[in-house]
Write a protein that holds these residues in place. Structure first.
Motif, PDB file in Angstrom:
ATOM      1  N   LEU A  31       0.815  -1.209   0.000  1.00 36.71           N
ATOM      2  CA  LEU A  31       0.000   0.000   0.000  1.00 36.71           C
ATOM      3  C   LEU A  31       0.852   1.265   0.000  1.00 36.71           C
ATOM      4  O   LEU A  31       0.351   2.366   0.251  1.00 36.71           O
ATOM      5  N   ALA A  32       2.130   1.113  -0.324  1.00 35.64           N
ATOM      6  CA  ALA A  32       3.050   2.256  -0.256  1.00 35.64           C
ATOM      7  C   ALA A  32       2.672   3.370  -1.227  1.00 35.64           C
ATOM      8  O   ALA A  32       3.053   4.532  -1.031  1.00 35.64           O
ATOM      9  N   GLY A  33       1.925   3.051  -2.267  1.00 32.76           N
ATOM     10  CA  GLY A  33       1.548   4.065  -3.242  1.00 32.76           C
ATOM     11  C   GLY A  33       0.307   4.849  -2.883  1.00 32.76           C
ATOM     12  O   GLY A  33      -0.189   5.643  -3.692  1.00 32.76           O
ATOM     13  N   ALA A  34      -0.217   4.657  -1.671  1.00 30.63           N
ATOM     14  CA  ALA A  34      -1.436   5.360  -1.261  1.00 30.63           C
ATOM     15  C   ALA A  34      -1.215   6.874  -1.265  1.00 30.63           C
ATOM     16  O   ALA A  34      -0.129   7.359  -0.939  1.00 30.63           O
ATOM     17  N   ALA A  35      -2.270   7.593  -1.631  1.00 29.95           N
ATOM     18  CA  ALA A  35      -2.183   9.059  -1.704  1.00 29.95           C
ATOM     19  C   ALA A  35      -2.410   9.673  -0.322  1.00 29.95           C
ATOM     20  O   ALA A  35      -3.321  10.477  -0.115  1.00 29.95           O
ATOM     21  N   LEU A  36      -1.565   9.298   0.617  1.00 34.87           N
ATOM     22  CA  LEU A  36      -1.721   9.775   1.989  1.00 34.87           C
ATOM     23  C   LEU A  36      -1.354  11.250   2.083  1.00 34.87           C
ATOM     24  O   LEU A  36      -0.397  11.712   1.454  1.00 34.87           O
ATOM     25  N   HIS A  40      -8.543  14.162  -1.498  1.00 32.60           N
ATOM     26  CA  HIS A  40      -9.242  13.259  -2.409  1.00 32.60           C
ATOM     27  C   HIS A  40      -9.827  14.020  -3.591  1.00 32.60           C
ATOM     28  O   HIS A  40     -10.280  13.407  -4.564  1.00 32.60           O
ATOM     29  N   ARG A  41      -9.793  15.368  -3.527  1.00 34.13           N
ATOM     30  CA  ARG A  41     -10.235  16.191  -4.650  1.00 34.13           C
ATOM     31  C   ARG A  41      -9.084  16.480  -5.619  1.00 34.13           C
ATOM     32  O   ARG A  41      -9.312  16.943  -6.735  1.00 34.13           O
ATOM     33  N   ALA A  42      -7.858  16.240  -5.182  1.00 39.06           N
ATOM     34  CA  ALA A  42      -6.721  16.439  -6.071  1.00 39.06           C
ATOM     35  C   ALA A  42      -6.738  15.382  -7.166  1.00 39.06           C
ATOM     36  O   ALA A  42      -7.393  14.344  -7.045  1.00 39.06           O
ATOM     37  N   ALA A  43      -5.995  15.616  -8.234  1.00 37.13           N
ATOM     38  CA  ALA A  43      -6.009  14.703  -9.381  1.00 37.13           C
ATOM     39  C   ALA A  43      -5.640  13.285  -8.969  1.00 37.13           C
ATOM     40  O   ALA A  43      -6.268  12.315  -9.409  1.00 37.13           O
ATOM     41  N   VAL A  44      -4.647  13.140  -8.102  1.00 33.72           N
ATOM     42  CA  VAL A  44      -4.214  11.799  -7.709  1.00 33.72           C
ATOM     43  C   VAL A  44      -5.314  11.075  -6.945  1.00 33.72           C
ATOM     44  O   VAL A  44      -5.546   9.869  -7.142  1.00 33.72           O
ATOM     45  N   GLY A  45      -6.016  11.803  -6.074  1.00 29.18           N
ATOM     46  CA  GLY A  45      -7.108  11.187  -5.337  1.00 29.18           C
ATOM     47  C   GLY A  45      -8.270  10.834  -6.233  1.00 29.18           C
ATOM     48  O   GLY A  45      -8.839   9.734  -6.130  1.00 29.18           O
ATOM     49  N   LYS A  46      -8.646  11.742  -7.122  1.00 27.65           N
ATOM     50  CA  LYS A  46      -9.740  11.474  -8.054  1.00 27.65           C
ATOM     51  C   LYS A  46      -9.431  10.266  -8.931  1.00 27.65           C
ATOM     52  O   LYS A  46     -10.309   9.434  -9.206  1.00 27.65           O
ATOM     53  N   ASP A  47      -8.179  10.172  -9.379  1.00 22.86           N
ATOM     54  CA  ASP A  47      -7.805   9.050 -10.247  1.00 22.86           C
ATOM     55  C   ASP A  47      -7.938   7.718  -9.529  1.00 22.86           C
ATOM     56  O   ASP A  47      -8.403   6.721 -10.106  1.00 22.86           O
ATOM     57  N   LYS A  48      -7.541   7.688  -8.259  1.00 23.86           N
ATOM     58  CA  LYS A  48      -7.625   6.437  -7.509  1.00 23.86           C
ATOM     59  C   LYS A  48      -9.079   6.060  -7.218  1.00 23.86           C
ATOM     60  O   LYS A  48      -9.462   4.885  -7.304  1.00 23.86           O
ATOM     61  N   THR A 243     -16.688  11.865  -3.635  1.00 26.28           N
ATOM     62  CA  THR A 243     -17.437  11.261  -2.536  1.00 26.28           C
ATOM     63  C   THR A 243     -18.112  12.320  -1.672  1.00 26.28           C
ATOM     64  O   THR A 243     -17.690  13.475  -1.619  1.00 26.28           O
ATOM     65  N   ILE A 244     -19.179  11.896  -0.977  1.00 29.64           N
ATOM     66  CA  ILE A 244     -19.953  12.799  -0.133  1.00 29.64           C
ATOM     67  C   ILE A 244     -19.101  13.356   1.006  1.00 29.64           C
ATOM     68  O   ILE A 244     -19.192  14.532   1.354  1.00 29.64           O
ATOM     69  N   ASN A 245     -18.299  12.496   1.597  1.00 32.81           N
ATOM     70  CA  ASN A 245     -17.386  12.968   2.648  1.00 32.81           C
ATOM     71  C   ASN A 245     -15.985  12.444   2.340  1.00 32.81           C
ATOM     72  O   ASN A 245     -15.766  11.751   1.352  1.00 32.81           O
ATOM     73  N   THR A 246     -15.024  12.792   3.179  1.00 28.26           N
ATOM     74  CA  THR A 246     -13.633  12.446   2.894  1.00 28.26           C
ATOM     75  C   THR A 246     -13.391  10.951   3.081  1.00 28.26           C
ATOM     76  O   THR A 246     -13.588  10.418   4.178  1.00 28.26           O
ATOM     77  N   PRO A 247     -12.960  10.255   2.042  1.00 32.23           N
ATOM     78  CA  PRO A 247     -12.668   8.824   2.168  1.00 32.23           C
ATOM     79  C   PRO A 247     -11.257   8.608   2.713  1.00 32.23           C
ATOM     80  O   PRO A 247     -10.409   9.512   2.660  1.00 32.23           O
ATOM     81  N   SER A 248     -11.014   7.417   3.205  1.00 34.83           N
ATOM     82  CA  SER A 248      -9.661   7.031   3.606  1.00 34.83           C
ATOM     83  C   SER A 248      -8.888   6.628   2.355  1.00 34.83           C
ATOM     84  O   SER A 248      -9.212   5.638   1.712  1.00 34.83           O
ATOM     85  N   MET A 249      -7.866   7.390   2.014  1.00 34.14           N
ATOM     86  CA  MET A 249      -7.078   7.047   0.827  1.00 34.14           C
ATOM     87  C   MET A 249      -6.248   5.784   1.057  1.00 34.14           C
ATOM     88  O   MET A 249      -5.881   5.091   0.100  1.00 34.14           O
ATOM     89  N   LEU A 250      -5.995   5.450   2.330  1.00 37.94           N
ATOM     90  CA  LEU A 250      -5.320   4.186   2.616  1.00 37.94           C
ATOM     91  C   LEU A 250      -6.263   3.011   2.327  1.00 37.94           C
ATOM     92  O   LEU A 250      -5.860   2.011   1.736  1.00 37.94           O
TER      93      LEU A 250
END
Length: 384
Positions: A31-36, A40-48, A243-250
């Motif tokens: 899981l090292a590539g997680a967008a921690l 989640h609104r940034a491009a990397v978060g949206k893509d995941k 998403t409606i609220n902030t998801p866990s990117m992990l």
């Protein structure tokens, strides 16, 4: 009397029905590539988030015109969103044969106070599926996680239905063939068949469900966390990763890992085959031992994920205490963890057989189950 312990042990003793066993190749460093630390609104978060949605569509074979959303509060949150947002336009039929289905009945009848016909069956049985009136909305679980009873297929669902079908498929998705043309709303959580982390739910809507959302407004107020429309139109962003609220990117990264692992074992059909093999090992064990049986009475309705078992030996005086003692022995030996029956279910055991479990671990655990049964029978005799 000394009862000999089996020699072999499961490599992984985790047979919990949720959170379920991680995929066999799981390691935290995967899981090292997680967008921690990223929005989640940034491009990397949206893509995941988009990859999680489209990976779900690909693996489950969900039609292109169905919406798939990641929502809060696991499968429970997804079901509640559907019930609060869609019901009330017409009469409802509530089908329940285990505790979670019974929970949805409570929500609809006692909380929303909707005109509903409630059809229930005892643990181990299922309702009369031929009696359903599909002019009504129909709410049901595909697989009863706490009873080990599932619907055999989707043939009982009318093609020309006027009402919607709302299906809690949390312990069925990724282990059973779901007929998408029969399902208008489908929900599940990441923590079940793919062994993902908890807290996130999936909400899958057919075009018919979207039409209902955009043409009907419930009589009750909807909290923000349940709102799927704005100004009479579907909030499309929910179904593209906003998403409606902030998801866990992990947790998102963990789900993406699980989806990739699922592809490596043959996708949906590979996952179904793994669950079937796990279940078959237990069914054969039950056939070979007359003191244990499947809780589901009809073989056609037996789950291939949450396999529920009951002890049938006449020497057992207190079924609940006996089952708990057997589960405790197995946990103490570190050969089977978290396999006690659900608190509302009949006394017995519940062994998770979803695709993340290795058949070799099931096979190594079963001799220990026999050992624990015999040891507890002996202990009961000594205490008499």
């Amino acid at each position: 009397m000394t009862i000999e312990r089996p020699a072999a042990r499961p490599a992984n003793p985790r047979f919990s029905s949720g959170p379920c066993a991680k995929p066999p190749t799981f390691e935290l460093n995967k899981l090292a590539g997680a967008a921690l630390g990223r929005s989640h609104r940034a491009a990397v978060g949206k893509d995941k988030l988009k990859a999680a949605i489209e990976g779900t569509r690909e693996l489950l074979g969900i039609p292109a015109d169905y919406r798939i959303g990641i929502v809060p509060a696991s499968d429970t949150g997804a079901v509640e969103m559907a019930l609060w947002s869609l019901l009330g336009e017409r009469k409802v039929e509530m089908l329940a044969w285990e505790s979670f289905g019974a929970g949805w009945v409570t929500d609809v009848v006692k909380q929303l106070k909707i005109d509903a016909e409630v059809k229930t069956a005892d643990y181990g049985q299922i309702v009369d599926l031929a009696s359903i009136d599909f002019n009504n909305d129909v709410v049901f679980t595909w697989n009863g996680t706490t009873s080990g009873v599932r619907v055999p297929n989707g043939d009982w669902i009318a093609d020309d239905r006027a009402g919607l079908t709302i299906c809690d498929a949390t312990s069925a998705a990724f282990a059973m063939d779901l007929p998408w043309d029969k399902l208008d709303v489908t929900t599940f959580s990441w923590q079940k068949v793919l062994g993902g982390e908890a807290a996130h739910g999936m909400l899958i809507l057919s075009p018919r469900a979207v039409e209902r959302l955009e043409s009907y407004t419930p009589a009750w107020p909807l909290p923000k966390i349940f709102r799927l429309t704005k100004g009479g139109k579907l909030i499309e962003g929910i179904f593209t990763g906003a998403t409606i609220n902030t998801p866990s990117m992990l947790a998102v990264e963990d789900y993406l890992f699980a989806l990739n692992w699922a592809r490596s074992v043959g996708g949906l059909q590979g996952l179904i085959a793994r669950a079937d093999a796990n279940t078959q090992a237990i069914l054969e064990f039950c056939d070979q031992n007359d003191w244990i049986d499947n809780l589901a009475e009809d073989p056609a309705t037996r789950s291939n994920t949450s396999v529920c078992l009951k002890f049938t030996d006449s020497r057992i005086r207190d079924g609940a205490s006996f089952a708990k003692a057997v589960a405790t022995r197995l946990e103490a030996e570190n050969v089977a963890l978290d396999i006690g029956a659900y608190r509302d279910a009949p006394a017995g055991l519940r062994i998770w057989c979803g695709g993340t479990v290795e058949t070799s671990d099931i096979q190594a655990m079963l001799p220990w189950l026999k050992w624990a049964f015999e040891a507890e029978i002996a202990a009961q005799a000594e205490a008499a």
